[in-house]
Motif scaffolding. Structure first.
Motif, PDB file in Angstrom:
ATOM      1  N   THR A 154       0.831  -1.207   0.000  1.00  8.56           N
ATOM      2  CA  THR A 154       0.000   0.000   0.000  1.00  8.56           C
ATOM      3  C   THR A 154       0.864   1.254   0.000  1.00  8.56           C
ATOM      4  O   THR A 154       0.560   2.235  -0.696  1.00  8.56           O
ATOM      5  CB  THR A 154      -0.951  -0.011   1.212  1.00  8.56           C
ATOM      6  OG1 THR A 154      -1.713  -1.220   1.185  1.00  8.56           O
ATOM      7  CG2 THR A 154      -1.892   1.179   1.187  1.00  8.56           C
ATOM      8  N   THR A 155       1.958   1.220   0.744  1.00  8.08           N
ATOM      9  CA  THR A 155       2.880   2.360   0.750  1.00  8.08           C
ATOM     10  C   THR A 155       3.501   2.548  -0.628  1.00  8.08           C
ATOM     11  O   THR A 155       3.635   3.683  -1.112  1.00  8.08           O
ATOM     12  CB  THR A 155       3.972   2.167   1.822  1.00  8.08           C
ATOM     13  OG1 THR A 155       3.347   1.984   3.093  1.00  8.08           O
ATOM     14  CG2 THR A 155       4.915   3.358   1.877  1.00  8.08           C
ATOM     15  N   ALA A 156       3.846   1.451  -1.289  1.00  8.01           N
ATOM     16  CA  ALA A 156       4.393   1.544  -2.647  1.00  8.01           C
ATOM     17  C   ALA A 156       3.353   2.109  -3.613  1.00  8.01           C
ATOM     18  O   ALA A 156       3.693   2.897  -4.507  1.00  8.01           O
ATOM     19  CB  ALA A 156       4.897   0.181  -3.114  1.00  8.01           C
ATOM     20  N   HIS A 157       2.081   1.725  -3.438  1.00  7.02           N
ATOM     21  CA  HIS A 157       1.022   2.299  -4.272  1.00  7.02           C
ATOM     22  C   HIS A 157       0.942   3.809  -4.047  1.00  7.02           C
ATOM     23  O   HIS A 157       0.770   4.578  -4.995  1.00  7.02           O
ATOM     24  CB  HIS A 157      -0.335   1.677  -3.949  1.00  7.02           C
ATOM     25  CG  HIS A 157      -0.556   0.331  -4.550  1.00  7.02           C
ATOM     26  ND1 HIS A 157      -0.448   0.076  -5.898  1.00  7.02           N
ATOM     27  CD2 HIS A 157      -0.895  -0.853  -3.984  1.00  7.02           C
ATOM     28  CE1 HIS A 157      -0.705  -1.197  -6.138  1.00  7.02           C
ATOM     29  NE2 HIS A 157      -0.973  -1.784  -4.980  1.00  7.02           N
ATOM     30  N   ALA A 158       1.055   4.235  -2.791  1.00  7.76           N
ATOM     31  CA  ALA A 158       1.012   5.675  -2.491  1.00  7.76           C
ATOM     32  C   ALA A 158       2.213   6.388  -3.101  1.00  7.76           C
ATOM     33  O   ALA A 158       2.074   7.473  -3.682  1.00  7.76           O
ATOM     34  CB  ALA A 158       0.968   5.887  -0.977  1.00  7.76           C
ATOM     35  N   LEU A 159       3.399   5.792  -2.975  1.00  6.88           N
ATOM     36  CA  LEU A 159       4.603   6.406  -3.542  1.00  6.88           C
ATOM     37  C   LEU A 159       4.585   6.430  -5.070  1.00  6.88           C
ATOM     38  O   LEU A 159       5.301   7.224  -5.687  1.00  6.88           O
ATOM     39  CB  LEU A 159       5.854   5.661  -3.066  1.00  6.88           C
ATOM     40  CG  LEU A 159       6.353   6.008  -1.673  1.00  6.88           C
ATOM     41  CD1 LEU A 159       7.450   5.042  -1.250  1.00  6.88           C
ATOM     42  CD2 LEU A 159       6.869   7.439  -1.627  1.00  6.88           C
ATOM     43  N   ALA A 160       3.784   5.597  -5.689  1.00  7.86           N
ATOM     44  CA  ALA A 160       3.719   5.545  -7.148  1.00  7.86           C
ATOM     45  C   ALA A 160       3.233   6.863  -7.739  1.00  7.86           C
ATOM     46  O   ALA A 160       3.432   7.130  -8.922  1.00  7.86           O
ATOM     47  CB  ALA A 160       2.822   4.405  -7.599  1.00  7.86           C
ATOM     48  N   HIS A 161       2.620   7.712  -6.915  1.00  4.41           N
ATOM     49  CA  HIS A 161       2.107   9.001  -7.399  1.00  4.41           C
ATOM     50  C   HIS A 161       3.097  10.140  -7.190  1.00  4.41           C
ATOM     51  O   HIS A 161       2.781  11.288  -7.479  1.00  4.41           O
ATOM     52  CB  HIS A 161       0.789   9.327  -6.693  1.00  4.41           C
ATOM     53  CG  HIS A 161      -0.257   8.303  -6.943  1.00  4.41           C
ATOM     54  ND1 HIS A 161      -0.970   8.224  -8.116  1.00  4.41           N
ATOM     55  CD2 HIS A 161      -0.698   7.282  -6.183  1.00  4.41           C
ATOM     56  CE1 HIS A 161      -1.795   7.212  -8.068  1.00  4.41           C
ATOM     57  NE2 HIS A 161      -1.662   6.622  -6.898  1.00  4.41           N
ATOM     58  N   ILE A 162       4.294   9.832  -6.707  1.00  3.37           N
ATOM     59  CA  ILE A 162       5.259  10.873  -6.371  1.00  3.37           C
ATOM     60  C   ILE A 162       6.037  11.375  -7.593  1.00  3.37           C
ATOM     61  O   ILE A 162       6.565  12.475  -7.593  1.00  3.37           O
ATOM     62  CB  ILE A 162       6.219  10.359  -5.277  1.00  3.37           C
ATOM     63  CG1 ILE A 162       6.870  11.505  -4.535  1.00  3.37           C
ATOM     64  CG2 ILE A 162       7.259   9.419  -5.833  1.00  3.37           C
ATOM     65  CD1 ILE A 162       7.578  11.065  -3.259  1.00  3.37           C
ATOM     66  N   HIS A 163       6.099  10.550  -8.637  1.00  4.25           N
ATOM     67  CA  HIS A 163       6.903  10.876  -9.820  1.00  4.25           C
ATOM     68  C   HIS A 163       6.315  10.101 -10.999  1.00  4.25           C
ATOM     69  O   HIS A 163       5.779   9.004 -10.809  1.00  4.25           O
ATOM     70  CB  HIS A 163       8.361  10.440  -9.565  1.00  4.25           C
ATOM     71  CG  HIS A 163       9.311  10.817 -10.648  1.00  4.25           C
ATOM     72  ND1 HIS A 163       9.531  10.021 -11.744  1.00  4.25           N
ATOM     73  CD2 HIS A 163      10.111  11.906 -10.793  1.00  4.25           C
ATOM     74  CE1 HIS A 163      10.430  10.595 -12.528  1.00  4.25           C
ATOM     75  NE2 HIS A 163      10.796  11.733 -11.971  1.00  4.25           N
ATOM     76  N   PRO A 164       6.405  10.620 -12.214  1.00  2.51           N
ATOM     77  CA  PRO A 164       5.824   9.911 -13.363  1.00  2.51           C
ATOM     78  C   PRO A 164       6.362   8.490 -13.562  1.00  2.51           C
ATOM     79  O   PRO A 164       5.647   7.621 -14.028  1.00  2.51           O
ATOM     80  CB  PRO A 164       6.181  10.805 -14.564  1.00  2.51           C
ATOM     81  CG  PRO A 164       6.377  12.160 -13.979  1.00  2.51           C
ATOM     82  CD  PRO A 164       6.921  11.941 -12.596  1.00  2.51           C
ATOM     83  N   ARG A 165       7.611   8.252 -13.207  1.00  4.87           N
ATOM     84  CA  ARG A 165       8.192   6.913 -13.388  1.00  4.87           C
ATOM     85  C   ARG A 165       8.201   6.094 -12.095  1.00  4.87           C
ATOM     86  O   ARG A 165       8.731   4.993 -12.065  1.00  4.87           O
ATOM     87  CB  ARG A 165       9.621   7.039 -13.923  1.00  4.87           C
ATOM     88  CG  ARG A 165       9.684   7.571 -15.343  1.00  4.87           C
ATOM     89  CD  ARG A 165      11.104   7.634 -15.881  1.00  4.87           C
ATOM     90  NE  ARG A 165      11.985   6.594 -15.419  1.00  4.87           N
ATOM     91  CZ  ARG A 165      12.239   5.449 -16.079  1.00  4.87           C
ATOM     92  NH1 ARG A 165      11.678   5.228 -17.227  1.00  4.87           N
ATOM     93  NH2 ARG A 165      13.067   4.561 -15.583  1.00  4.87           N
ATOM     94  N   ALA A 166       7.601   6.601 -11.047  1.00  2.00           N
ATOM     95  CA  ALA A 166       7.682   5.931  -9.746  1.00  2.00           C
ATOM     96  C   ALA A 166       7.069   4.534  -9.769  1.00  2.00           C
ATOM     97  O   ALA A 166       7.627   3.611  -9.173  1.00  2.00           O
ATOM     98  CB  ALA A 166       7.022   6.782  -8.666  1.00  2.00           C
ATOM     99  N   ALA A 167       5.956   4.360 -10.456  1.00  5.29           N
ATOM    100  CA  ALA A 167       5.329   3.030 -10.500  1.00  5.29           C
ATOM    101  C   ALA A 167       6.273   2.012 -11.139  1.00  5.29           C
ATOM    102  O   ALA A 167       6.399   0.878 -10.657  1.00  5.29           O
ATOM    103  CB  ALA A 167       4.011   3.087 -11.257  1.00  5.29           C
ATOM    104  N   LEU A 168       6.948   2.415 -12.200  1.00  6.81           N
ATOM    105  CA  LEU A 168       7.913   1.531 -12.866  1.00  6.81           C
ATOM    106  C   LEU A 168       9.109   1.248 -11.953  1.00  6.81           C
ATOM    107  O   LEU A 168       9.581   0.121 -11.860  1.00  6.81           O
ATOM    108  CB  LEU A 168       8.368   2.153 -14.183  1.00  6.81           C
ATOM    109  CG  LEU A 168       9.327   1.312 -15.020  1.00  6.81           C
ATOM    110  CD1 LEU A 168       8.637   0.032 -15.467  1.00  6.81           C
ATOM    111  CD2 LEU A 168       9.786   2.112 -16.227  1.00  6.81           C
ATOM    112  N   ILE A 169       9.578   2.262 -11.276  1.00  2.00           N
ATOM    113  CA  ILE A 169      10.722   2.112 -10.369  1.00  2.00           C
ATOM    114  C   ILE A 169      10.371   1.188  -9.206  1.00  2.00           C
ATOM    115  O   ILE A 169      11.199   0.393  -8.754  1.00  2.00           O
ATOM    116  CB  ILE A 169      11.180   3.492  -9.860  1.00  2.00           C
ATOM    117  CG1 ILE A 169      11.741   4.318 -11.027  1.00  2.00           C
ATOM    118  CG2 ILE A 169      12.190   3.369  -8.739  1.00  2.00           C
ATOM    119  CD1 ILE A 169      11.911   5.799 -10.721  1.00  2.00           C
ATOM    120  N   LEU A 170       9.129   1.267  -8.725  1.00  2.00           N
ATOM    121  CA  LEU A 170       8.699   0.457  -7.570  1.00  2.00           C
ATOM    122  C   LEU A 170       8.211  -0.934  -7.954  1.00  2.00           C
ATOM    123  O   LEU A 170       7.934  -1.757  -7.072  1.00  2.00           O
ATOM    124  CB  LEU A 170       7.593   1.195  -6.804  1.00  2.00           C
ATOM    125  CG  LEU A 170       8.061   2.450  -6.078  1.00  2.00           C
ATOM    126  CD1 LEU A 170       6.868   3.284  -5.639  1.00  2.00           C
ATOM    127  CD2 LEU A 170       8.937   2.087  -4.896  1.00  2.00           C
TER     128      LEU A 170
END
Length: 131
Positions: free
Chosen positions: A55-71
């Motif tokens: 869930t924290t990774a899902h939240a962090l996915a909105h921090i940067h355009p590539r964050a979902a890919l990075i996570l």
């Protein structure tokens, strides 16, 4: 160039701080169990901790355009851990191999819990007492 503002949105900083504190307390509770064995974990505790990270990774996915890919490797690693521990699977992957963001609003834990159906208690006849 600074990507993030100094001040977070209302509630974000406090919740992130509380999550970090909770993670430290969890580590402190698990650290004495460094020897063999499951390290003091139960099935439910492991599932809750994995869900917290997801869930924290899902939240962090909105921090940067590539964050979902990075996570994405975080989700992959947690999926493997869930398989190794025979825990329920997390959210399904999208067509690009990334974990889909949960569609629910609110507390994701409420959607994860499966209600256990138990038979109703047997009916009892009302007691008749004379006045």
């Amino acid at each position: 160039m600074e990507l993030l503002p100094i001040i977070a949105a209302p509630g974000v900083g406090e919740r992130a701080d509380a999550a970090a504190d909770a993670a430290c307390h969890l580590y402190d509770a698990v650290a004495p169990w460094r020897g063999g064995g499951p390290g003091g974990w139960s099935r439910g505790a492991a599932e809750d901790a994995a869900e917290t990270i997801e869930t924290t990774a899902h939240a962090l996915a909105h921090i940067h355009p590539r964050a979902a890919l990075i996570l994405a490797p975080v989700h992959t690693a947690l999926a493997d851990l869930r398989r190794q521990l025979a825990l329920a699977a997390a959210d399904p992957l999208s067509a690009d191999g990334l974990v889909q963001t949960p569609r629910t609003v609110g507390n994701p834990r409420r959607t994860r819990r499966v209600p256990v159906l138990t038979p109703p208690p047997p009916r009892q006849q009302p007691s008749r007492t004379a006045p």
